[in-house]
Design an enzyme around this catalytic site. Structure first.
Site, mmCIF file in Angstrom:
data_model
loop_
_atom_site.group_PDB
_atom_site.id
_atom_site.type_symbol
_atom_site.label_atom_id
_atom_site.label_comp_id
_atom_site.label_asym_id
_atom_site.label_seq_id
_atom_site.Cartn_x
_atom_site.Cartn_y
_atom_site.Cartn_z
ATOM 1 N N HIS A 145 57.139 44.035 31.848
ATOM 2 C CA HIS A 145 55.724 44.598 32.884
ATOM 3 C C HIS A 145 55.566 44.330 34.167
ATOM 4 O O HIS A 145 54.566 44.288 34.680
ATOM 5 C CB HIS A 145 54.882 45.353 32.617
ATOM 6 C CG HIS A 145 54.282 46.274 32.123
ATOM 7 N ND1 HIS A 145 52.839 46.608 33.294
ATOM 8 C CD2 HIS A 145 54.826 47.399 32.653
ATOM 9 C CE1 HIS A 145 52.332 48.001 33.425
ATOM 10 N NE2 HIS A 145 53.798 48.236 32.676
ATOM 11 N N HIS A 154 64.240 54.880 34.392
ATOM 12 C CA HIS A 154 62.459 55.090 34.107
ATOM 13 C C HIS A 154 61.789 56.368 34.579
ATOM 14 O O HIS A 154 61.998 57.035 35.298
ATOM 15 C CB HIS A 154 62.201 53.669 35.164
ATOM 16 C CG HIS A 154 60.718 53.494 34.992
ATOM 17 N ND1 HIS A 154 59.743 53.986 36.324
ATOM 18 C CD2 HIS A 154 60.224 52.441 34.074
ATOM 19 C CE1 HIS A 154 58.796 53.920 35.995
ATOM 20 N NE2 HIS A 154 58.368 52.918 34.836
HETATM 21 O O1 LIG Z 1 57.487 53.144 31.816
HETATM 22 C C1 LIG Z 1 57.644 52.041 32.703
HETATM 23 O O2 LIG Z 1 58.824 51.211 31.444
HETATM 24 C C2 LIG Z 1 56.580 51.468 32.771
HETATM 25 O O3 LIG Z 1 56.394 49.673 32.856
HETATM 26 C C3 LIG Z 1 54.906 51.259 33.093
HETATM 27 C C4 LIG Z 1 55.131 51.320 34.474
HETATM 28 O O4 LIG Z 1 55.702 51.535 35.267
HETATM 29 C C5 LIG Z 1 53.621 52.784 35.363
HETATM 30 O O5 LIG Z 1 53.962 53.714 34.673
HETATM 31 C C6 LIG Z 1 53.438 52.154 36.225
HETATM 32 O O6 LIG Z 1 51.866 52.537 36.719
HETATM 33 MG MG LIG Z 2 58.387 49.315 32.789
#
Ligand SMILES: O=C(O)C(=O)C[C@@H](O)[C@H](O)CO
Ligand SMILES: [Mg+2]
Length: 382
Positions: free
Chosen positions: A185, A285
């Site tokens: 992250h 994603h």
């Molecule tokens: O789903 C993912 O892989 C994330 O890292 C979550 C991130 O993208 C949040 O949505 C940001 O607010």
């Molecule tokens: Mg992510």
């Protein structure tokens, strides 16, 4: 056919839906949003609408190039998310006008179903075993979770051991009956990624996501050289021009473009093809809503190298709104053992409850991610 009106609806939990109307009564929907910057993207969409009103929605490629190139400045999360949602809506219109699902316009199905994964744990994963078991009970076998809590630029063994212990407990509880991605992250610096990845190697996560921040992409090949764990990234890269550099440099085994951030279906199809040329897998994603998910799936249905799809049902971000709240054809989104079948309806395949969208847009929260700070008071990557 001509575009006549563009309307945006910010809705709970943190999404934005875009409606494009035409003079022939066909309507297309998209989901242009950058989580935490919905109002900024909304402004960008309405600035871009000057290039769209009166235009033929069938000319998706030309409209995409106009939106990308006409304003001189280009790229980045805001502009490419605005283009993404518009592009999704244009493909929705084209499919509806021709009476076919978008994937038929992209060459037809390459698979009969798409595997999805489910998020477990929250920002600070606790009760992770319980969360996984609950989803194993309904047929999931692949998951994603945050790989660690916030880490200092150089952190200590206790922080590393805490992250590794959680993974060890998962493997102890489930063995190799399940798989899981670990999302760093962006919380992990390059020096700490070397340490943490080494300690995680024995537990064989399916992939490690955003091992470092996108602005540290030059470390992907270096980190890949020290591990057998596939590295994944893409949610914070916004066009084929960014992915081009990453693919040429090597290091990523999985690309994760976000269909609502990286220019939409038109752009992500190009990214998917580029990835295939480098023998890199695709896993779009999608921690967002139903239109974004439908756009991802249209690309998954036609991309040979797509191997798994993120979906946000039950994700910890969805407070006040869930993926299927706004969807009328909920049955089409049914997950059978974590897999989803191709949509049959024209366009993106989502029939929306417009009355509910309008109602909930009246007092939509202006969502922000939390601002984290380290013990010393310095800003921490969330
Ligand atoms: O789903 C993912 O892989 C994330 O890292 C979550 C991130 O993208 C949040 O949505 C940001 O607010
Ligand atoms: Mg992510």
């Amino acid at each position: 056919m001509k575009i006549t009106r563009i309307t945006t609806y910010r809705v709970p939990p943190r999404w934005m839906f875009l409606k494009i109307e035409t003079d022939e009564g066909i309507v297309g929907w998209g989901e242009p949003v950058l989580e935490g910057r919905a109002k900024t993207v909304e402004a960008a969409v309405h600035e871009m609408s000057e290039y769209l009103i009166g235009q033929d929605p069938a000319r998706i490629n030309d409209l995409w190039q106009v939106l990308y190139r006409a304003g001189f400045y280009r790229g980045g999360g805001i502009l490419m998310s605005a283009i993404a949602g518009i592009d999704q809506a244009l493909w929705d219109i084209k499919g509806k006008a021709l009476g076919v699902p978008v994937y038929q316009l992209l060459g037809g199905l390459v698979r009969d179903r798409v595997k999805t994964y489910s998020w477990v744990g929250g920002d600070r994963p606790a009760d992770i075993i319980r969360d996984i078991q609950a989803r194993v009970d309904v047929g999931f076998d692949t998951f994603k979770m945050n790989g660690c809590e916030e880490l200092a630029v150089i952190d200590n063994s206790r922080a590393i051991d805490a992250a590794v212990r959680k993974v060890a407990e998962i493997r102890e509880a489930f063995g190799n009956k399940i798989e899981f991605g670990l999302d760093f992250h962006g919380r992990v610096t390059a020096p700490m990624a070397r340490v943490l990845i080494k300690e995680l190697e024995p537990y064989r996560p399916l992939f490690i996501e955003e091992p470092v921040l996108a602005e540290q992409a030059e470390y992907y090949p270096k980190l890949a050289a020290q591990t057998h764990i596939p590295l994944a990234a893409g949610e914070r890269m916004y066009s084929r021009f960014e992915f081009k550099n990453v693919l040429a440099a090597g290091g990523l085994s999985i690309l994760q473009p976000d269909l609502s951030h990286a220019g939409g279906i038109t752009e992500c199809m190009k990214i998917a093809s580029m990835a295939e040329a480098y023998d890199v897998a695709l896993a779009p994603h999608c921690p967002l809503g139903p239109i974004a998910l439908a756009a991802c799936l249209q690309v998954d249905f036609v991309s040979w190298n797509a191997f798994i799809q993120e979906q946000s049902m039950g994700i910890h971000y969805n407070k006040g709104g869930e993926v299927l709240d706004y969807v009328l054809n909920k049955a089409d989104f049914a997950l059978e053992n974590g897999h989803i079948k191709p949509f049959t309806k024209p366009g993106l395949g989502v029939e929306l409850d417009e009355a509910l969208i309008i109602e909930r847009s009246k007092n939509a929260p202006d969502w922000r991610n939390p601002l984290w700070r380290h013990a010393d008071g310095s800003v921490a990557e969330w």
